[in-house]
Design an enzyme around this catalytic site. Structure first.
Site, PDB file in Angstrom:
ATOM      1  N   HIS A  94       0.826  -1.216   0.000  1.00 34.75           N
ATOM      2  CA  HIS A  94       0.000   0.000   0.000  1.00 34.75           C
ATOM      3  C   HIS A  94       0.863   1.272   0.000  1.00 34.75           C
ATOM      4  O   HIS A  94       2.013   1.225  -0.378  1.00 34.75           O
ATOM      5  CB  HIS A  94      -1.000  -0.055   1.160  1.00 34.75           C
ATOM      6  CG  HIS A  94      -1.705  -1.381   1.220  1.00 34.75           C
ATOM      7  ND1 HIS A  94      -2.760  -1.702   0.406  1.00 34.75           N
ATOM      8  CD2 HIS A  94      -1.434  -2.510   1.942  1.00 34.75           C
ATOM      9  CE1 HIS A  94      -3.145  -2.952   0.650  1.00 34.75           C
ATOM     10  NE2 HIS A  94      -2.349  -3.478   1.574  1.00 34.75           N
ATOM     11  N   GLU A 141       1.817 -11.619   5.865  1.00 33.48           N
ATOM     12  CA  GLU A 141       0.732 -10.907   6.563  1.00 33.48           C
ATOM     13  C   GLU A 141       1.056 -10.963   8.051  1.00 33.48           C
ATOM     14  O   GLU A 141       0.864 -11.975   8.715  1.00 33.48           O
ATOM     15  CB  GLU A 141      -0.616 -11.568   6.269  1.00 33.48           C
ATOM     16  CG  GLU A 141      -1.074 -11.450   4.828  1.00 33.48           C
ATOM     17  CD  GLU A 141      -1.753 -10.106   4.514  1.00 33.48           C
ATOM     18  OE1 GLU A 141      -1.755  -9.199   5.385  1.00 33.48           O
ATOM     19  OE2 GLU A 141      -2.290  -9.970   3.394  1.00 33.48           O
ATOM     20  N   GLU A 168      -2.218   0.463   7.722  1.00 29.49           N
ATOM     21  CA  GLU A 168      -1.324  -0.599   7.249  1.00 29.49           C
ATOM     22  C   GLU A 168      -0.108  -0.042   6.504  1.00 29.49           C
ATOM     23  O   GLU A 168       1.015  -0.486   6.691  1.00 29.49           O
ATOM     24  CB  GLU A 168      -2.106  -1.562   6.336  1.00 29.49           C
ATOM     25  CG  GLU A 168      -1.259  -2.723   5.826  1.00 29.49           C
ATOM     26  CD  GLU A 168      -2.044  -3.648   4.895  1.00 29.49           C
ATOM     27  OE1 GLU A 168      -3.246  -3.405   4.684  1.00 29.49           O
ATOM     28  OE2 GLU A 168      -1.432  -4.600   4.374  1.00 29.49           O
ATOM     29  N   HIS A 219       2.804  -7.084   4.384  1.00 25.83           N
ATOM     30  CA  HIS A 219       1.452  -6.592   4.652  1.00 25.83           C
ATOM     31  C   HIS A 219       1.055  -6.829   6.102  1.00 25.83           C
ATOM     32  O   HIS A 219       1.699  -7.598   6.824  1.00 25.83           O
ATOM     33  CB  HIS A 219       0.438  -7.285   3.739  1.00 25.83           C
ATOM     34  CG  HIS A 219       0.526  -6.826   2.318  1.00 25.83           C
ATOM     35  ND1 HIS A 219      -0.365  -5.947   1.762  1.00 25.83           N
ATOM     36  CD2 HIS A 219       1.446  -7.098   1.352  1.00 25.83           C
ATOM     37  CE1 HIS A 219      -0.022  -5.703   0.505  1.00 25.83           C
ATOM     38  NE2 HIS A 219       1.084  -6.381   0.234  1.00 25.83           N
TER      39      HIS A 219
HETATM   40 ZN   LIG Z   1      -2.221  -5.283   2.561  1.00 24.93          ZN
END
Ligand SMILES: [Zn+2]
Length: 281
Positions: free
Chosen positions: A10, A144, A24, A79
């Protein structure tokens, strides 16, 4: 030089998941910067590039184009999860492709090391059809790291100490997967009798112990698994000779020939024959 492309997920107009006072995009950037710092300051021969260095909008295509045109050896997309849950999970591309076994092998090292460093609940090693995994032409995985919408994970993600552990997990996992060498400064290198002294840079002559050379990548990976069972970490070197490509399994890279010879003896005891390749960089 090992080229590691790290992609903080992002950024800019795309904040990613937002909850508990965290965005995030900011957390992933902090982790990616720490990965770069740790990898480049603690290991020889590793260069880390990021897909962004600030709060900028970067499309998915730009991210994979950057990594492909640089010729990265490894792509890691960082992420933070959301959607109800807790802990850590990772992804590789779910299609069929020639480097899949190696991709999964590297991912496993990184995944396991992050879980170990952070104490996150292990949600499993997964596969998905994500752009950054599908469109990259090198080993690629996506991590993640905790759930931003879980109060407990989020409070941990606010601590710099946890971000440091997440980053260190990424680096140590990759280091084990590829057999990176720790920088020798600071003493306790572990291996005996290194002849310290001049020119502590990463350039120079290395004696690499080649334990098999294969035309077929999967055979080379099979050898790596056999070596791993016998307690030897290794990495693959793509070697081109007279227009043909060989995958060479390197079980150690040493500045001192005597250390390479010792490794050969240890390999011999487990039944592996090897030869020494003199490598200059
Ligand atoms: Zn993400």
């Amino acid at each position: 030089m090992f080229k590691w492309f790290v992609d903080p997920g992002h950024g800019g107009r795309d904040p990613g998941a937002v909850a508990n006072g965290l965005q995030e995009k900011n957390v992933t950037l902090k982790i990616a910067k720490k990965i770069k710092k740790i990898a480049e300051s603690e290991f020889d021969g590793v260069e880390v590039r990021l897909s962004r260095y600030a709060d900028e909008t970067v499309s998915l295509k730009e991210r994979t184009d950057q990594a492909n045109s640089w010729g990265a050896d490894l792509f890691t997309s960082v992420h933070i999860n959301a959607g109800g849950g807790t802990g850590f999970e990772s992804f590789i591309y779910n299609g069929n492709y020639s480097g899949k076994a190696q991709t999964d092998r590297v991912r496993s090292f990184v995944h396991d090391e992050i879980v170990k460093q952070t104490g996150f609940r292990d949600r499993g090693k997964k596969q998905a059809n994500f752009h950054v995994l599908r469109e990259t032409r090198m080993t690629a995985h996506l991590t993640e790291n905790g759930f931003i919408d879980n109060a407990s994970d989020a409070s941990k993600l606010k601590s710099d100490a946890l971000l440091e552990k997440i980053a260190r997990g990424h680096v140590l996992g990759a280091a084990r997967a590829y057999g990176w060498k720790k920088k020798s400064s600071g003493g306790s290198s572990g291996s005996s009798g290194s002849g310290s002294g001049s020119g502590s840079s990463s350039s120079g002559t290395y004696y690499r112990v080649v334990t098999g050379s294969f035309k077929n990548r999967s055979n080379a990976e099979k050898r790596q698994q056999e070596l791993k069972k016998a307690g030897f970490e290794s990495f693959l070197d793509v070697y081109k000779h007279k227009g043909e490509t060989f995958y060479r399994v390197i079980t150690g890279s040493f500045k001192e020939r005597t250390n390479a010879n010792k490794r050969q003896e240890a390999l011999q005891k487990k039944g592996f024959t090897s030869f020494i390749d003199v490598f200059k960089k």
